[in-house]
Design a protein around this motif. Structure first.
Motif, PDB file in Angstrom:
ATOM      1  N   TYR A   1      42.629  41.775  24.139  1.00 34.63           N
ATOM      2  CA  TYR A   1      42.912  41.229  22.735  1.00 34.63           C
ATOM      3  C   TYR A   1      41.633  41.802  21.863  1.00 34.63           C
ATOM      4  CZ  TYR A   1      46.710  38.825  24.637  1.00 34.63           C
ATOM      5  OH  TYR A   1      48.011  38.135  25.152  1.00 34.63           O
ATOM      6  N   GLY A   2      41.136  41.079  21.208  1.00 35.31           N
ATOM      7  CA  GLY A   2      40.061  41.350  20.157  1.00 35.31           C
ATOM      8  C   GLY A   2      38.920  42.023  20.770  1.00 35.31           C
ATOM      9  N   VAL A   3      38.465  41.833  21.966  1.00 34.19           N
ATOM     10  CA  VAL A   3      37.310  42.212  22.660  1.00 34.19           C
ATOM     11  C   VAL A   3      37.709  43.568  22.791  1.00 34.19           C
ATOM     12  CG1 VAL A   3      36.057  42.573  24.627  1.00 34.19           C
ATOM     13  CG2 VAL A   3      36.621  40.188  23.815  1.00 34.19           C
TER      14      VAL A   3
ATOM     15  N   ASP B   1      36.987  39.123  30.137  1.00 32.84           N
ATOM     16  CA  ASP B   1      35.858  39.637  30.691  1.00 32.84           C
ATOM     17  C   ASP B   1      34.820  40.352  29.910  1.00 32.84           C
ATOM     18  OD1 ASP B   1      34.715  39.921  33.235  1.00 32.84           O
ATOM     19  OD2 ASP B   1      35.399  41.848  33.478  1.00 32.84           O
ATOM     20  N   TRP B   2      34.411  39.864  28.718  1.00 37.95           N
ATOM     21  CA  TRP B   2      33.407  40.445  27.782  1.00 37.95           C
ATOM     22  C   TRP B   2      32.178  40.279  28.476  1.00 37.95           C
ATOM     23  CZ3 TRP B   2      29.546  37.117  26.205  1.00 37.95           C
ATOM     24  CH2 TRP B   2      29.971  35.843  26.386  1.00 37.95           C
ATOM     25  N   THR B   3      32.064  39.656  29.403  1.00 36.62           N
ATOM     26  CA  THR B   3      30.640  39.338  30.261  1.00 36.62           C
ATOM     27  C   THR B   3      30.548  40.451  31.534  1.00 36.62           C
ATOM     28  OG1 THR B   3      31.511  37.803  31.572  1.00 36.62           O
ATOM     29  CG2 THR B   3      30.320  36.852  29.787  1.00 36.62           C
TER      30      THR B   3
ATOM     31  N   LEU C   1      30.571  41.137  22.726  1.00 39.10           N
ATOM     32  CA  LEU C   1      30.705  42.075  24.066  1.00 39.10           C
ATOM     33  C   LEU C   1      29.314  42.602  24.292  1.00 39.10           C
ATOM     34  CD1 LEU C   1      32.570  43.781  25.752  1.00 39.10           C
ATOM     35  CD2 LEU C   1      32.531  45.451  23.887  1.00 39.10           C
ATOM     36  N   LEU C   2      29.118  42.510  25.492  1.00 44.16           N
ATOM     37  CA  LEU C   2      27.727  42.835  26.078  1.00 44.16           C
ATOM     38  C   LEU C   2      27.721  44.230  26.822  1.00 44.16           C
ATOM     39  CD1 LEU C   2      26.930  39.685  28.428  1.00 44.16           C
ATOM     40  CD2 LEU C   2      26.342  40.103  25.924  1.00 44.16           C
ATOM     41  N   ALA C   3      26.725  44.847  26.160  1.00 41.55           N
ATOM     42  CA  ALA C   3      26.448  46.196  26.738  1.00 41.55           C
ATOM     43  C   ALA C   3      25.812  46.500  27.742  1.00 41.55           C
ATOM     44  CB  ALA C   3      26.264  47.024  25.669  1.00 41.55           C
TER      45      ALA C   3
END
Length: 454
Positions: A224-226, A196-198, A12-14
């Motif tokens: 889900y897991g993100v 959409d982790w990006t 996961l990007l901050a």
């Protein structure tokens, strides 16, 4: 198991990127529309999805599932269809049959083409362009069904590779559908296997929305897991709400192979913010994710742990779902879930309308339970205005806990609500509304309100 297993190796990007906010233009259509970042049904009533995904394309004989899903209290079913690239194509006659089952069971039908899942990473996955080709080929089954059908172009249309063209490809897909004559509300899924982790969808959503000439697009995030912490859930959904962009949780579960999603935060946040959600999935999962079955072996009497949570738990479907008004149901403002005593006798009346300098406001208690309530405030403009501020003073220990469609602050018992960027500008005779959740002790009288325009 024909469903993808997980987002593999995703970090996961901050990223901290502000979304563009704007005023949504009015749009007239025969069916669902988007206004002020909210989904409205064909009668102009707010509609909040509370529903379940159903894998029709892999289990076409399970037609009784539509009635069984309705029996949970759901108001929506998201139906898996296939465009022919990976799974056997659902022809127009089958699509028409699915819509008929939705309508017979008073469900809103979200139709999605599943073959796009994980494009760029999943071998054989369809492109968004191919998904559009499919929808055009079955358009005869969809025309005239805009009151009952939302068109989800393609499921999770990119994996974790080559997703950088998501925004351009999605905008082109929407425009092709509009050019072909589709008047439906269009739903678009996020890349990165839907999660959409990006932040590709989050940070390009405003551009994609304005690319739709009808301004009638809804964004769908799969959690889900993100999304394994409440902070991640509330931040992601809150950015869409603050930007006036419509968002739904198109899929989620209570466990997953890529991590443990915070389903409690997902459902509580969706309820507080009036965001739709659709649990994955009714039955038939395999490949190690059988725990995502809501019922076992398509048997509605055999709820899984996940199904029990989704349907009967706090902020669950049974307690919060409101049937679409096109079927004669409510106005789309679900009653918040609370374990509480009986509602106090007598519903508080709306506040006297108050206003100065061009606007008036009306305060209504929409629903009330022991120790809590939902408030709704309608702001009306007597002349063209660029912004508004509504104030009131509580007199009996009430307090606001959270709000939507306004920036609400409190100083002691005095509450101030200011417009957000997308609902401040009103034409003469125009109106908007905002809502909030609050607490009360002893009694919950309706305060007098004052509206000031700028």
């Amino acid at each position: 198991m024909r469903k993808r297993l997980s987002v593999v190796g995703a970090t996961l990007l901050a990223l901290v990127v502000s979304m563009v906010v704007f005023t949504v233009p009015a749009h007239a259509a025969a069916g669902f529309t988007v206004s002020g970042g909210r989904l409205l049904d064909a009668n102009g009533n707010a509609f909040v999805m509370r529903g379940i995904n159903h894998a029709h394309t892999w289990y076409p004989a399970q037609t009784g599932s539509f009635a069984n899903i309705k029996a949970t209290g759901a108001n929506t079913v998201r139906v898996v269809l296939a465009s022919g690239q990976r799974w056997t194509r659902n022809e127009a006659s089958d699509v028409a049959g699915v819509i008929g089952l939705c309508r017979a069971n008073r469900l809103i039908c979200v139709l999605e083409a599943h073959d796009t899942t994980g494009y760029g990473e999943q071998a054989g996955a369809a492109t968004l362009a191919q998904a559009v080709d499919y929808w055009i080929s079955v358009q005869s089954a969809l025309t005239g069904q805009e009151r009952y059908v939302i068109l989800n172009i393609g499921n999770e249309p990119y994996g974790n590779q080559n997703y950088q063209t998501w925004a351009a490809d999605t905008a082109t897909a929407i425009q092709r559908l509009r050019t072909a004559g589709f008047d439906h509300t269009i739903m678009v899924d996020a890349p990165n296997w839907g999660q959409d982790w990006t932040f590709t969808m989050r940070d390009n959503a405003a551009t994609v929305f304005t690319a739709d000439p009808d301004r009638n697009t809804v964004f769908s995030i799969h959690m889900y897991g993100v999304f394994d912490t409440a902070a991640e859930v509330t931040d992601y959904l809150g950015r869409f709400v603050s930007a006036g962009l419509p968002i739904v949780v198109g899929e989620f579960g209570d466990m997953h192979s890529d991590g443990n999603p915070d389903e409690d935060a997902i459902m509580a946040t969706a309820q507080a913010q009036r965001i739709g959600y659709l649990g994955w999935s009714w039955s038939g999962n395999g490949g190690g994710v059988e725990y995502l079955d809501i019922v076992q072996n398509f048997n509605p009497a055999s709820l899984s742990t996940w199904g029990q949570r989704l349907i009967n738990g706090p902020d669950g479907i049974r307690a919060t779902s409101v049937e679409a008004s096109v079927y004669g149901g409510g106005t789309g403002s679900p009653t918040p879930t609370r374990t509480a005593g009986p509602t106090p006798t007598g519903s508080p009346a709306p506040s006297p309308t108050g206003g100065t300098a061009g606007c008036t406001a009306t305060y209504t208690v929409g629903s009330q339970w022991s120790g809590g309530f939902q408030g709704d405030v309608k702001v009306s403009a007597g002349r063209a205005i660029d912004g508004w501020t509504v104030t009131w003073t509580f007199g009996s220990g009430q307090a606001v806990s959270n709000a939507w469609n306004a920036t609400v602050t409190s100083s002691g018992s005095t509450v101030t609500a200011k417009n957000v960027s997308y609902n401040g500008k009103l034409s003469a005779g125009g109106s908007t509304s905002f809502g909030f959740l609050g607490s009360w002790t002893g009694s919950n009288p309706v305060p007098a309100v004052t509206c000031t325009a700028s």
